[in-house]
Design a protein around this motif. Sequence first.
Motif, PDB file in Angstrom:
ATOM      1  N   LEU A   1       0.844  -1.197   0.000  1.00 30.14           N
ATOM      2  CA  LEU A   1       0.000   0.000   0.000  1.00 30.14           C
ATOM      3  C   LEU A   1       0.871   1.236   0.000  1.00 30.14           C
ATOM      4  N   GLU A   2       0.754   2.042  -1.030  1.00 26.42           N
ATOM      5  CA  GLU A   2       1.524   3.284  -1.122  1.00 26.42           C
ATOM      6  C   GLU A   2       0.677   4.448  -0.650  1.00 26.42           C
ATOM      7  N   ASP A   3       1.284   5.315   0.151  1.00 30.76           N
ATOM      8  CA  ASP A   3       0.578   6.509   0.599  1.00 30.76           C
ATOM      9  C   ASP A   3       0.033   7.292  -0.585  1.00 30.76           C
ATOM     10  N   GLY A   4      -1.226   7.692  -0.473  1.00 29.44           N
ATOM     11  CA  GLY A   4      -1.846   8.526  -1.500  1.00 29.44           C
ATOM     12  C   GLY A   4      -2.384   7.769  -2.688  1.00 29.44           C
ATOM     13  N   ALA A   5      -2.094   6.470  -2.776  1.00 26.51           N
ATOM     14  CA  ALA A   5      -2.570   5.693  -3.923  1.00 26.51           C
ATOM     15  C   ALA A   5      -4.033   5.314  -3.730  1.00 26.51           C
TER      16      ALA A   5
ATOM     17  N   LYS B   1      10.917   6.933   2.376  1.00 22.97           N
ATOM     18  CA  LYS B   1      11.912   7.657   1.594  1.00 22.97           C
ATOM     19  C   LYS B   1      11.431   9.088   1.463  1.00 22.97           C
ATOM     20  N   GLY B   2      12.057   9.995   2.201  1.00 20.61           N
ATOM     21  CA  GLY B   2      11.572  11.371   2.222  1.00 20.61           C
ATOM     22  C   GLY B   2      10.164  11.405   2.780  1.00 20.61           C
ATOM     23  N   ASP B   3       9.237  11.991   2.014  1.00 24.61           N
ATOM     24  CA  ASP B   3       7.853  12.044   2.468  1.00 24.61           C
ATOM     25  C   ASP B   3       7.005  10.926   1.869  1.00 24.61           C
ATOM     26  N   LYS B   4       7.657   9.948   1.233  1.00 22.50           N
ATOM     27  CA  LYS B   4       6.938   8.826   0.640  1.00 22.50           C
ATOM     28  C   LYS B   4       6.995   7.604   1.557  1.00 22.50           C
ATOM     29  N   ARG B   5       5.890   6.850   1.577  1.00 18.23           N
ATOM     30  CA  ARG B   5       5.829   5.645   2.404  1.00 18.23           C
ATOM     31  C   ARG B   5       5.096   4.540   1.656  1.00 18.23           C
ATOM     32  N   TRP B   6       5.607   3.331   1.822  1.00 14.78           N
ATOM     33  CA  TRP B   6       4.983   2.132   1.266  1.00 14.78           C
ATOM     34  C   TRP B   6       4.821   1.126   2.398  1.00 14.78           C
ATOM     35  N   PHE B   7       3.608   0.648   2.605  1.00 11.89           N
ATOM     36  CA  PHE B   7       3.306  -0.275   3.698  1.00 11.89           C
ATOM     37  C   PHE B   7       3.131  -1.686   3.138  1.00 11.89           C
ATOM     38  N   PHE B   8       3.703  -2.664   3.827  1.00 10.01           N
ATOM     39  CA  PHE B   8       3.605  -4.038   3.343  1.00 10.01           C
ATOM     40  C   PHE B   8       3.188  -4.974   4.474  1.00 10.01           C
ATOM     41  N   ALA B   9       2.527  -6.044   4.085  1.00  5.93           N
ATOM     42  CA  ALA B   9       2.154  -7.099   5.035  1.00  5.93           C
ATOM     43  C   ALA B   9       2.154  -8.414   4.284  1.00  5.93           C
ATOM     44  N   LEU B  10       3.001  -9.306   4.716  1.00  7.02           N
ATOM     45  CA  LEU B  10       3.108 -10.633   4.119  1.00  7.02           C
ATOM     46  C   LEU B  10       2.784 -11.690   5.156  1.00  7.02           C
TER      47      LEU B  10
END
Length: 272
Positions: A54-58, A235-244
């Motif tokens: 899940l990417e922020d803002g997507a 990374k900077g103001d970007k975030r990617w959330f993961f769950a496996l």
Amino acid sequence: MIPRFPLPTLALLVCCAVFFHLSPAASAAPTVVERPDWAKFFTDAGVTGTLVLLEDGARTVQVHDAARAAKGFLPASTFKIPNSLIALETGVAPGPDTVFPWDGTKRSIEAWNADLTLTQALRVSCVPIYQELARKIGPERMKWWVSAMGYGNADIGDAIDTFWLEGKLRISALEQAAFLQRLAHDGLPLSKRTMALVREMLVEERTANGVLRAKSGLTARVVPNVAWWVGWVEKGDKRWFFALNIDADHPEALAARKAVVKTVLASEGIWP
């Protein structure tokens, strides 16, 4: 009965409740998009499971095996994230450097046989210390906080120190990612101090380009076993959330948790 809290905490809870009730962005669920191309990473690792990204803002959440991503499983040691939050918020653990003395009982995991701070206990996933925290929090407060944070099905059952290991608590990979996103953005009904402390406790890797925060888990007390790795990349103001989560039906599956996630992150240009 809801546990009593200081007035600043009550005010924060009310503000958060109002925000999440009124904010369209907070209530709008992203569209699930299947990524069949990720199947090769699971096949190469010899495991079966699901991965949510899940990417922020997507407006979309990318998923391998959407049906499994929506299925609830025991959180196992990934519950150490909310357990840490609750322990810090209630004062059961005054801070991440709080030391928990070893009780002298020799255990099979050598890292547990020592005095550990809360941060160290999280990183080595020390079950006895987190069971002690849960007992000190107590059933009433634990139930209230797990529900207030919207963690999975919020069912802690009757066993205060094992409910996340072999009880009724269930959470899906999609719910894990959403929970972590709220934690990353101060979106849980907790003090900003508590959330900031736990975010720092979760740091797994830190480079010049960004930060990887994560926690593993294994449902070793039930059959079939399920292994987790959940977290996010900044990374900077970007975030990617993961769950496996994967079926942990052979020893190599434990190493495959991180391997699969990192391979996918690398293929997407996210990490490293």
